[in-house]
Design a protein around this motif. Structure first.
Motif, PDB file in Angstrom:
ATOM      1  N   ASP A 141      -6.349  30.706  15.345  1.00 56.08           N
ATOM      2  CA  ASP A 141      -4.916  30.898  15.087  1.00 56.08           C
ATOM      3  C   ASP A 141      -4.148  30.577  16.365  1.00 56.08           C
ATOM      4  O   ASP A 141      -4.139  31.371  17.299  1.00 56.08           O
ATOM      5  N   GLU A 142      -3.534  29.423  16.413  1.00 60.18           N
ATOM      6  CA  GLU A 142      -2.782  28.936  17.574  1.00 60.18           C
ATOM      7  C   GLU A 142      -3.569  29.078  18.878  1.00 60.18           C
ATOM      8  O   GLU A 142      -3.119  29.729  19.820  1.00 60.18           O
ATOM      9  N   PRO A 143      -4.722  28.440  18.960  1.00 61.89           N
ATOM     10  CA  PRO A 143      -5.569  28.616  20.148  1.00 61.89           C
ATOM     11  C   PRO A 143      -4.929  28.072  21.425  1.00 61.89           C
ATOM     12  O   PRO A 143      -5.301  28.495  22.516  1.00 61.89           O
ATOM     13  N   THR A 144      -3.962  27.157  21.281  1.00 69.03           N
ATOM     14  CA  THR A 144      -3.331  26.597  22.474  1.00 69.03           C
ATOM     15  C   THR A 144      -1.937  27.168  22.696  1.00 69.03           C
ATOM     16  O   THR A 144      -1.190  26.697  23.550  1.00 69.03           O
ATOM     17  N   GLY A 145      -1.597  28.183  21.913  1.00 67.86           N
ATOM     18  CA  GLY A 145      -0.229  28.719  21.936  1.00 67.86           C
ATOM     19  C   GLY A 145       0.233  29.213  23.291  1.00 67.86           C
ATOM     20  O   GLY A 145       1.420  29.161  23.614  1.00 67.86           O
ATOM     21  N   ASN A 146      -0.701  29.692  24.121  1.00 73.56           N
ATOM     22  CA  ASN A 146      -0.320  30.238  25.426  1.00 73.56           C
ATOM     23  C   ASN A 146      -0.659  29.288  26.577  1.00 73.56           C
ATOM     24  O   ASN A 146      -0.608  29.704  27.732  1.00 73.56           O
ATOM     25  N   LEU A 147      -1.040  28.046  26.255  1.00 73.47           N
ATOM     26  CA  LEU A 147      -1.562  27.175  27.309  1.00 73.47           C
ATOM     27  C   LEU A 147      -0.627  26.004  27.613  1.00 73.47           C
ATOM     28  O   LEU A 147       0.113  25.538  26.748  1.00 73.47           O
ATOM     29  N   ASP A 148      -0.712  25.517  28.853  1.00 71.99           N
ATOM     30  CA  ASP A 148       0.051  24.320  29.215  1.00 71.99           C
ATOM     31  C   ASP A 148      -0.644  23.099  28.610  1.00 71.99           C
ATOM     32  O   ASP A 148      -1.793  23.191  28.162  1.00 71.99           O
ATOM     33  N   PRO A 149       0.046  21.942  28.555  1.00 75.67           N
ATOM     34  CA  PRO A 149      -0.512  20.771  27.864  1.00 75.67           C
ATOM     35  C   PRO A 149      -1.904  20.391  28.342  1.00 75.67           C
ATOM     36  O   PRO A 149      -2.801  20.124  27.530  1.00 75.67           O
ATOM     37  N   GLU A 150      -2.123  20.417  29.648  1.00 74.25           N
ATOM     38  CA  GLU A 150      -3.415  19.984  30.160  1.00 74.25           C
ATOM     39  C   GLU A 150      -4.548  20.879  29.654  1.00 74.25           C
ATOM     40  O   GLU A 150      -5.558  20.399  29.135  1.00 74.25           O
ATOM     41  N   ASN A 151      -4.354  22.182  29.801  1.00 73.79           N
ATOM     42  CA  ASN A 151      -5.354  23.121  29.300  1.00 73.79           C
ATOM     43  C   ASN A 151      -5.493  23.021  27.792  1.00 73.79           C
ATOM     44  O   ASN A 151      -6.592  23.168  27.251  1.00 73.79           O
ATOM     45  N   SER A 152      -4.374  22.794  27.103  1.00 72.37           N
ATOM     46  CA  SER A 152      -4.430  22.656  25.651  1.00 72.37           C
ATOM     47  C   SER A 152      -5.345  21.503  25.259  1.00 72.37           C
ATOM     48  O   SER A 152      -6.169  21.624  24.347  1.00 72.37           O
ATOM     49  N   TRP A 153      -5.208  20.390  25.957  1.00 75.04           N
ATOM     50  CA  TRP A 153      -6.053  19.237  25.629  1.00 75.04           C
ATOM     51  C   TRP A 153      -7.522  19.534  25.901  1.00 75.04           C
ATOM     52  O   TRP A 153      -8.391  19.149  25.120  1.00 75.04           O
TER      53      TRP A 153
END
Ligand SMILES: Nc1ncnc2c1ncn2[C@@H]1O[C@H](COP(=O)(O)OP(=O)(O)OP(=O)(O)O)[C@@H](O)[C@H]1O
Ligand SMILES: [Mg+2]
Lengths: 228, 297
Positions: free
Chosen positions: A162-174
């Motif tokens: 559930d929104e695993p990248t919701g708290n992350l900046d783009p680099e970490n999200s990728w």
């Protein structure tokens, strides 16, 4: 395989979160669930790992009607489903290693098997060197990778996020997305609710769009389709 | 359950116990007080029933023979009594025997007894034991049919009074003890509640990864049982040590007289066993209250 047939969810306060959902997700698929805030994405996810029960309709996980499963058997159902959250839900007083090992202890894995498997999975998520760090000593992206390692350590067939990248900046999200893709190519079904337009439009996968508790769009190689 | 899992649960339980030291202490003390009362009562109850049965055994019918009976008459009555199915034993006690026994009880140099020696007024007596001590009264009444017997006497009501009294005390202790047990269970449930609260994140994760319900519950029950066992140690020791002291004092003062107490062994085993079992029961009960209320699946 996950199937939903005519699923409704009405919360105790009368909110109708899902209003007749029909969907079928095959083994080894990668699915984004998108939609505006309050559309019912999280509810959709919670029904899959039986955090919530459907008010009406049938949900089949690998052919098993989870509404019919006795309460005491639910844990065994959940062992086949890894879950990842926006806020990681790591235990703050345990190291990365201990957090992952905890998931194996909880399902009574013999100790001698735990060590090897935890090291192996930490290697997969790229945190082998950081296994003795506490969550507070890890970046958001690293913490999310620990939580993914924890979700995957017992070899579930499904990974639900559930929104695993919701708290992350783009680099970490990728980084997280590449990791999820890697896990998916190894055969695990991945279902992920997200608000991340860039990711959905770049890493093209099946897209299920939910609005007001109804699936309004379901496309292979779909687009995000919202401006937020 | 695997032995490895059991160790893990025990470890978790001990960790919680040492985290909330004060709550643990309060709960252990409450169990301790409850069990102390229980322990004393247990010793008391065992002894009362022992005493009652001892007294029952001592309850005889004393049949006083007519002053002019011949030894043939005496043999005849004894023969008839021995055939009576309600009679366990018959013993003849001559007037001389009676006097000797009296001397023994009252002391040798008593002047009254000296006087009696010249003209012994005591009757010859038959000491009769009933098969069933509870039927002593009926047996005594049946003495009227023998012409050789002038009068009879028996220890009416002694045992019954003791049993009545002990039943009354038992009820009082039961009510009081139940109240204390409830209080102790409540304190334990509070300790467990704190543990559940402190562990809520772990419990959430355990649920998420599919830990079975019993895997989640076990440590709390173990924690409750440990509190119960810890709570049993002090009262058990106090009860047994003081009982041992009482026996010692009575023995030192020349025998225990009619208040014959049970020996330490095997009483100490019963008391230790029952106190510990009750402690564990209170502990599990307390855990159950909290697990049911705060650990809903
Ligand atoms: N536990 C609950 N009790 C009552 N109502 C709830 C509960 N959870 C969600 N809702 C309501 O159900 C509806 C759908 O919520 P849900 O969390 O599924 O939306 P969402 O698509 O995940 O939204 P977001 O993108 O903001 O996370 C909302 O109106 C929400 O307020
Ligand atoms: Mg949501």
């Amino acid at each position: 395989m996950i199937e939903m047939h005519d699923v409704y969810k009405v919360y105790g306060n009368g909110v109708k979160a899902l209003n007749g959902v029909n969907v079928k997700i095959d083994q080894s698929e990668f699915v984004y669930v998108v939609g505006p805030s309050g559309a019912g994405k999280s509810t959709f996810i919670k029904l899959m790992y039986r955090q919530e029960k459907p008010t009406h309709g049938v949900i089949l996980i690998n052919g098993v009607n989870i509404k019919r499963v006795r309460d005491w058997k639910i844990p065994y159902l959940r062992r086949n489903i890894g879950v990842v959250f926006q806020d990681y839900k790591l235990l703050p007083n345990m190291t990365a290693y201990e957090n992952v090992a905890f998931a194996m202890e909880a399902v009574e894995t013999p100790r001698r098997k735990i060590r090897r498997r935890v090291q192996e999975i930490l290697e997969l998520v790229g945190l082998y060197d950081r296994m003795n760090a506490l969550p507070s000593q890890l970046s958001g992206g690293e913490q999310q990778r620990v939580s993914i390692a924890r979700a995957m350590v017992n070899n579930p067939s499904f990974l639900i996020a559930d929104e695993p990248t919701g708290n992350l900046d783009p680099e970490n999200s990728w980084d997280i997305m590449y990791l999820l893709e890697e896990i998916n190519t190894r055969g695990t079904t991945v279902v992920m609710a997200t608000h991340n337009k860039e990711i959905v439009n770049t890493m093209r996968k099946r897209v299920i769009a939910v609005e007001q508790g109804v699936i309004v769009r379901d496309e292979q190689q779909g687009e995000y389709g919202y401006e937020d | 359950m695997k032995i490895e899992t059991l160790f893990r649960h025990c470890r978790e339980a001990f960790r919680s116990l040492t985290r909330n030291t004060w709550m643990t202490f309060a709960a252990v003390s409450a169990v301790g007080v409850t069990l102390l009362i229980f322990g004393f009562f247990l010793v008391f109850a065992f002894n009362i029933s022992f005493m009652a049965s001892e007294l029952d055994k001592q309850v005889n019918v004393r049949a006083f023979l007519q002053p002019n009976v011949t030894s043939d008459d005496i043999d005849q009555v004894i023969g008839q009594l021995k055939k009576d199915p309600a009679v366990k034993s018959v013993k003849f006690q001559s007037k001389e025997d009676g006097l000797r026994q009296m001397k023994k009880q009252w002391g040798d140099d008593d002047r009254i007894l000296k006087g009696l020696e010249r003209g012994n007024p005591l009757p010859d007596t038959l000491v009769i034991k009933a098969k069933n001590p509870q039927k002593t009264k009926q047996l005594a009444d049946s003495m009227d049919q023998y012409s050789q017997i002038a009068d009879k006497d028996y220890g009416e009501g002694v045992t019954n009074n003791i049993l009545d009294l002990s039943a009354w005390i038992r009820d009082a202790v039961f009510v009081f003890g139940l109240g204390l047990a409830i209080l102790a269970a409540f304190l334990i449930s509070n300790t467990i509640k704190l543990t559940i609260f402190a562990r809520r994140r772990e419990i959430e994760v355990m649920r998420l990864v599919g830990a079975s319900n019993w895997f989640i519950r076990w440590p709390f029950f173990i924690e409750g049982s440990i509190i119960g066992i810890l709570g049993a140690i002090v009262p058990m020791t106090v009860t047994l040590v003081s009982y041992n002291a009482v026996i010692g004092i009575l023995d030192a003062n020349g025998g225990q007289g009619i208040f014959k107490l049970l020996p330490m062994w095997p009483l100490s085993l019963y008391v230790a066993g029952m106190t510990t079992i009750l402690g564990i029961m209170i502990g599990v009960w307390g855990s159950m209250i909290s697990v049911r209320r705060f650990l809903r699946v």
